[in-house]
Design an enzyme around this catalytic site. Structure first.
Site, PDB file in Angstrom:
ATOM      1  N   PHE A 117       0.635  -1.062  -0.066  1.00 46.34           N
ATOM      2  CA  PHE A 117      -0.075  -0.066  -0.018  1.00 46.34           C
ATOM      3  C   PHE A 117       0.887   1.111  -0.053  1.00 46.34           C
ATOM      4  O   PHE A 117       1.992   1.099   0.147  1.00 46.34           O
ATOM      5  CB  PHE A 117      -0.991   0.119   1.432  1.00 46.34           C
ATOM      6  N   GLN A 231      -8.151  14.529   3.948  1.00 50.34           N
ATOM      7  CA  GLN A 231      -7.149  13.724   2.978  1.00 50.34           C
ATOM      8  C   GLN A 231      -8.136  13.533   1.550  1.00 50.34           C
ATOM      9  O   GLN A 231      -9.216  13.321   1.630  1.00 50.34           O
ATOM     10  CB  GLN A 231      -7.068  12.213   3.429  1.00 50.34           C
ATOM     11  N   HIS A 233      -8.077  11.308  -1.645  1.00 54.84           N
ATOM     12  CA  HIS A 233      -7.514  10.160  -2.149  1.00 54.84           C
ATOM     13  C   HIS A 233      -7.280  10.369  -3.565  1.00 54.84           C
ATOM     14  O   HIS A 233      -8.255  11.039  -4.392  1.00 54.84           O
ATOM     15  CB  HIS A 233      -8.917   9.021  -1.937  1.00 54.84           C
ATOM     16  N   LEU A 243     -14.492   5.794  -4.788  1.00 56.63           N
ATOM     17  CA  LEU A 243     -13.201   5.269  -4.700  1.00 56.63           C
ATOM     18  C   LEU A 243     -12.920   4.026  -5.483  1.00 56.63           C
ATOM     19  O   LEU A 243     -13.619   3.057  -5.806  1.00 56.63           O
ATOM     20  CB  LEU A 243     -13.063   5.084  -3.144  1.00 56.63           C
ATOM     21  N   GLU A 246      -6.939   1.993  -3.231  1.00 63.08           N
ATOM     22  CA  GLU A 246      -5.453   1.811  -3.270  1.00 63.08           C
ATOM     23  C   GLU A 246      -4.897   0.718  -3.583  1.00 63.08           C
ATOM     24  O   GLU A 246      -3.784   0.545  -4.131  1.00 63.08           O
ATOM     25  CB  GLU A 246      -4.880   2.576  -1.859  1.00 63.08           C
ATOM     26  N   ARG A 277      -0.827   9.396  -0.315  1.00 62.37           N
ATOM     27  CA  ARG A 277      -1.847   9.817  -1.001  1.00 62.37           C
ATOM     28  C   ARG A 277      -1.907  11.143  -1.187  1.00 62.37           C
ATOM     29  O   ARG A 277      -2.066  11.754  -2.236  1.00 62.37           O
ATOM     30  CB  ARG A 277      -3.242   9.649  -0.098  1.00 62.37           C
ATOM     31  N   HIS A 345     -11.660  12.131   0.834  1.00 61.68           N
ATOM     32  CA  HIS A 345     -11.676  10.698   1.581  1.00 61.68           C
ATOM     33  C   HIS A 345     -11.716  10.646   2.961  1.00 61.68           C
ATOM     34  O   HIS A 345     -12.376   9.646   3.339  1.00 61.68           O
ATOM     35  CB  HIS A 345     -10.519  10.039   0.886  1.00 61.68           C
ATOM     36  N   ARG A 382      -2.784  10.408   6.577  1.00 60.14           N
ATOM     37  CA  ARG A 382      -2.936   8.985   7.130  1.00 60.14           C
ATOM     38  C   ARG A 382      -2.446   8.106   5.947  1.00 60.14           C
ATOM     39  O   ARG A 382      -2.876   8.260   4.735  1.00 60.14           O
ATOM     40  CB  ARG A 382      -4.634   8.608   7.280  1.00 60.14           C
TER      41      ARG A 382
HETATM   42  C1  LIG Z   1     -14.826   4.130   0.144  1.00 60.06           C
HETATM   43  C2  LIG Z   1     -13.829   3.967   1.087  1.00 60.06           C
HETATM   44  C3  LIG Z   1     -12.842   3.097   1.142  1.00 60.06           C
HETATM   45  C4  LIG Z   1     -12.073   2.895   2.380  1.00 60.06           C
HETATM   46  N1  LIG Z   1     -11.203   1.759   2.371  1.00 60.06           N
HETATM   47  C5  LIG Z   1     -10.248   1.794   3.281  1.00 60.06           C
HETATM   48  C6  LIG Z   1      -9.306   0.724   3.344  1.00 60.06           C
HETATM   49  O1  LIG Z   1      -9.081  -0.139   2.460  1.00 60.06           O
HETATM   50  N2  LIG Z   1      -8.392   0.594   4.515  1.00 60.06           N
HETATM   51  C7  LIG Z   1      -8.476   1.693   5.617  1.00 60.06           C
HETATM   52  O2  LIG Z   1      -7.666   1.584   6.567  1.00 60.06           O
HETATM   53  N3  LIG Z   1      -9.599   2.687   5.479  1.00 60.06           N
HETATM   54  C8  LIG Z   1     -10.291   2.666   4.417  1.00 60.06           C
HETATM   55  N4  LIG Z   1     -11.219   3.611   4.397  1.00 60.06           N
HETATM   56  C9  LIG Z   1     -11.529   4.478   5.843  1.00 60.06           C
HETATM   57  C10 LIG Z   1     -12.192   3.798   6.903  1.00 60.06           C
HETATM   58  O3  LIG Z   1     -13.054   2.694   5.897  1.00 60.06           O
HETATM   59  C11 LIG Z   1     -13.066   4.475   7.510  1.00 60.06           C
HETATM   60  O4  LIG Z   1     -12.148   5.575   8.061  1.00 60.06           O
HETATM   61  C12 LIG Z   1     -13.513   3.695   8.694  1.00 60.06           C
HETATM   62  O5  LIG Z   1     -14.323   2.534   8.174  1.00 60.06           O
HETATM   63  C13 LIG Z   1     -14.468   4.510   9.875  1.00 60.06           C
HETATM   64  O6  LIG Z   1     -15.199   3.792  10.510  1.00 60.06           O
HETATM   65  P1  LIG Z   1     -15.995   4.334  11.764  1.00 60.06           P
HETATM   66  O7  LIG Z   1     -16.418   3.027  12.707  1.00 60.06           O
HETATM   67  O8  LIG Z   1     -15.141   5.372  12.387  1.00 60.06           O
HETATM   68  O9  LIG Z   1     -17.254   4.986  11.224  1.00 60.06           O
HETATM   69  P2  LIG Z   1     -18.276   4.351  10.149  1.00 60.06           P
HETATM   70  O10 LIG Z   1     -18.199   3.220   9.790  1.00 60.06           O
HETATM   71  O11 LIG Z   1     -18.682   5.410   9.198  1.00 60.06           O
HETATM   72  O12 LIG Z   1     -19.631   4.358  11.026  1.00 60.06           O
HETATM   73  C14 LIG Z   1     -20.250   5.407  11.732  1.00 60.06           C
HETATM   74  C15 LIG Z   1     -21.237   4.932  12.419  1.00 60.06           C
HETATM   75  O13 LIG Z   1     -21.971   5.979  13.257  1.00 60.06           O
HETATM   76  C16 LIG Z   1     -23.218   6.122  12.721  1.00 60.06           C
HETATM   77  N5  LIG Z   1     -23.677   7.665  12.918  1.00 60.06           N
HETATM   78  C17 LIG Z   1     -23.405   8.566  12.297  1.00 60.06           C
HETATM   79  N6  LIG Z   1     -23.962   9.552  12.802  1.00 60.06           N
HETATM   80  C18 LIG Z   1     -24.881   9.191  13.661  1.00 60.06           C
HETATM   81  C19 LIG Z   1     -25.853   9.787  14.226  1.00 60.06           C
HETATM   82  N7  LIG Z   1     -26.246  11.277  14.222  1.00 60.06           N
HETATM   83  N8  LIG Z   1     -26.754   9.152  15.214  1.00 60.06           N
HETATM   84  C20 LIG Z   1     -26.507   7.811  15.494  1.00 60.06           C
HETATM   85  N9  LIG Z   1     -25.608   7.317  14.573  1.00 60.06           N
HETATM   86  C21 LIG Z   1     -24.622   7.947  13.674  1.00 60.06           C
HETATM   87  C22 LIG Z   1     -23.704   5.550  11.356  1.00 60.06           C
HETATM   88  O14 LIG Z   1     -24.824   5.297  11.105  1.00 60.06           O
HETATM   89  C23 LIG Z   1     -22.519   4.419  11.509  1.00 60.06           C
HETATM   90  O15 LIG Z   1     -23.216   3.380  11.962  1.00 60.06           O
HETATM   91  C24 LIG Z   1     -12.073   3.858   3.377  1.00 60.06           C
HETATM   92  C25 LIG Z   1     -12.996   5.000   3.367  1.00 60.06           C
HETATM   93  C26 LIG Z   1     -13.757   4.966   2.153  1.00 60.06           C
HETATM   94  C27 LIG Z   1     -14.835   6.278   2.096  1.00 60.06           C
END
Ligand SMILES: Cc1cc2nc3c(=O)[nH]c(=O)nc-3n(C[C@H](O)[C@H](O)[C@H](O)COP(=O)(O)OP(=O)(O)OC[C@H]3O[C@@H](n4cnc5c(N)ncnc54)[C@H](O)[C@@H]3O)c2cc1C
Length: 569
Positions: A117, A231, A233, A243, A246, A277, A345, A382
């Site tokens: 990566f 960031q 992407h 997306l 990567e 990135r 991203h 990141r």
């Molecule tokens: C397309 C894409 C691909 C990616 N690929 C990678 C990868 O391959 N490797 C890597 O390391 N990172 C990757 N990332 C980054 C990574 O996926 C995210 O940073 C990470 O999954 C975020 O996880 P999280 O649990 O913090 O938030 P999320 O998975 O976004 O979860 C947030 C949660 O909060 C809830 N929520 C939000 N607001 C409220 C509210 N007001 N009330 C109640 N609930 C709420 C939502 O419903 C959800 O359940 C990627 C990001 C994207 C956009």
């Protein structure tokens, strides 16, 4: 009134990993509250993988190399004590996920497969084809069900109630029936994900990534840290921003300009397409600016070429990428190069974490983990694969921390909570009845366009000051919004109105932090201050909101082992 010991807001990877840990504590009443069904959280969209120095693919890899790569990737703004804790915990966290049943792809010896990566000195990204987030999220959700974790799905956090820096509980709406509830609790984990939707049409983020938890914490007096580090992407689809992981470059994809040249040779001669990135995004934008892109203005793009990887590898390693390119660009990457351009991203900044071992914030009883939080391990940029790792390590430790908090704290004050729920009830009624005013969608689009053009990949004082003026005006306009929907049930117009309000507050913090940081570091590239300035800016930004006042402060960076040096790739 609803009563719980622990509320976890957010059903994504960080939230449910925290829930799994907190609910191990006998006698604690733990609930996950989520605006979407947990397995629809954005974690499910993570394609490429999750970093851990297992040293399977490359026996010379080590936790120390992961440490240095992350420090260097962060442009030396990451806190090194936190980074060391993070990388040291990762191998065990992967084996734990493996034991939970995550179907990782395997190498020829049956071990977890790893791929290269960007910005990594060894191939250490563990993956499950290009559906890594999806399988991790589903597996963790199954584990939560097995362990009896309760879920309030399609519930929306409206306010975090804090009194004298002590957490009391929260106010949330049950979106299904429009009822507003005060929830009394001893401790909370905010795990609501990032806020990339700020750049609305040029983001890889899902529609629900609107920073609600970060904004609620901000409103409750908890500072946001380093918000200016956004960031972009390098490889978002040209027309939608969706997306192209990567993993495309990790598997050997090329970036080509309109002359068919692998232009990364000019910007990162050693790493080529596998530069970090921030660097690759700037390279693409420079190619476009200097006339070597294809198309004009906002529609310009360069090409991501996978054809030389061959059909077998693309079908085996990048099946989802192929589907996305076919569905959204109407082309098949086996036969055609893919038009791409950088797309917002990930947010390196977020809720200020004061103790990374427990994911705690300055407010007693409030913990935060995942993309909504800033530990900080990602600093100014990141590395790919480090966010999935972040949500697993710090999600787990937020679970341990919140359980401890809950056991040592009293429940919140019901009278205060009822009062805030009453306020929200009246506000909802007012908004349902209101029939004139400013349109939410106009505010949203103006915000996104202003940010993309003025607080984007390249930044200048003049443009950002203009952006701040526009955002201040939008914050005023927002006071006179109308939502145009009087429904009680599933009033998504009301939800969207709250989300845009949250994004606006955070957009102001992003812009303020960016104006004040008069240097270029990681993702923050200032054309008027092109050099990194360690003497004046080797420090974290902290922005605190009190009423309508935003105050800017700084905090030292923790440096334990690696002194800042020039970043070369
Ligand atoms: C397309 C894409 C691909 C990616 N690929 C990678 C990868 O391959 N490797 C890597 O390391 N990172 C990757 N990332 C980054 C990574 O996926 C995210 O940073 C990470 O999954 C975020 O996880 P999280 O649990 O913090 O938030 P999320 O998975 O976004 O979860 C947030 C949660 O909060 C809830 N929520 C939000 N607001 C409220 C509210 N007001 N009330 C109640 N609930 C709420 C939502 O419903 C959800 O359940 C990627 C990001 C994207 C956009």
């Amino acid at each position: 009134m609803l009563n719980f010991d622990v509320v976890i807001v957010g059903g994504g990877g960080a939230g449910i990993r925290a829930a799994l840990e907190a609910s191990k504590e006998p006698g604690l009443n733990v609930v996950v509250l989520s605006k979407t069904f947990p397995t629809r959280s954005h974690t499910g969209a993570a394609q490429g993988g999750i970093n851990a120095a297992l040293a399977y693919k490359d026996p010379t890899d080590s936790v120390e190399k992961h440490f240095l790569d992350t420090v260097k990737g962060s442009d030396f703004l990451g806190d090194q004590d936190a980074i060391e804790f993070f990388v040291s915990n990762m191998p065990e966290c992967i084996w734990e996920l493996d034991s939970f049943g995550v179907p990782f792809s395997r190498d020829e010896k049956g071990r977890i497969a790893q791929r290269p990566f960007g910005g990594a000195s060894s191939p250490r990204t563990c993956y499950s084809a290009d559906k890594t987030g999806h399988v991790i999220l589903h597996t963790l959700y199954e584990q939560c069900l097995k362990q009896g974790v309760k879920f309030l799905n399609e519930w929306f956090l409206l306010e975090l109630v804090v009194e004298k820096e002590e957490f009391q509980g929260l106010v949330a709406m049950n979106i299904r029936n429009g009822e507003i509830h005060a929830i009394c609790a001893r401790a909370v984990v905010i795990a609501t994900g990032g806020f990339g939707r700020m750049y609305w049409n040029r983001t890889t983020n899902a529609f629900n990534m609107t920073g609600d938890g970060t904004a609620a914490a901000f409103e409750a007096g908890i500072p946001v840290k380093d918000p200016e580090f956004v960031q972009f992407h390098p490889t978002g689809l040209a027309s939608t921003g969706i997306l192209m992981s990567e993993a495309c470059r990790g598997e050997g994809g090329y970036l080509l300009n309109k002359d068919g040249e692998r232009f990364m040779a000019r910007y990162a001669p050693e790493k080529m397409e596998l530069g970090p990135r921030d660097l690759v995004s700037r390279a693409i934008e420079t190619e476009i600016k200097e006339g070597r892109g294809i198309g004009q203005g906002i529609n310009a793009y360069v090409l991501l070429d996978l054809r030389h990887l061959g059909e077998k590898k693309i079908l085996e390693r990048l099946p989802q990428i192929r589907e996305l390119a076919m569905d959204f660009e109407n082309l098949d990457p086996i036969k055609d190069p893919i038009p791409i351009r950088p797309s917002c991203h990930y947010m390196m900044g977020g809720i200020h974490i004061t103790d990374f071992r427990t994911s705690s914030t300055p407010v007693q009883g409030v913990h935060a983990a995942g993309e909504c939080a800033c530990v900080s391990i990602h600093g100014a940029n990141r590395l790919g694969g480090n966010s999935m790792a972040d949500i697993i390590v710090f999600g787990k430790h937020a679970g341990l921390g919140v359980a401890e908090s809950a056991m040592n704290r009293a429940p919140g004050d019901p009278a205060k909570l009822e009062k805030r729920a009453q306020y929200w009830q009246e506000h909802f009624e007012t908004m349902r009845r209101k029939t004139t005013g400013k349109k939410v969608v106009t505010i949203r689009d103006t915000m996104a366009e202003t940010l993309w053009y003025n607080v984007g990949i390249f930044r200048t004082e003049k443009e950002m000051v203009h952006a701040l003026e526009v955002i201040n005006q939008l914050l005023e306009d927002y006071q006179d919004c109308y939502i145009g929907d009087s429904s009680q049930r599933y009033n998504m117009a009301f939800i969207n109105y709250i989300e845009i309000g949250n994004l606006l507050k955070l957009a102001k913090a992003v812009t303020m932090g960016a104006i004040a940081r008069k240097e270029s570091r990681g993702s923050h590239a200032r054309e008027d201050y092109p050099e990194r300035d360690d003497r004046n800016f080797l420090k974290h930004t902290l922005i605190t909101k009190t009423g309508s006042q935003y105050k800017l402060d700084y905090l030292p960076v923790t440096i334990t082992k690696y002194q800042p040096e020039e970043r070369r790739y």
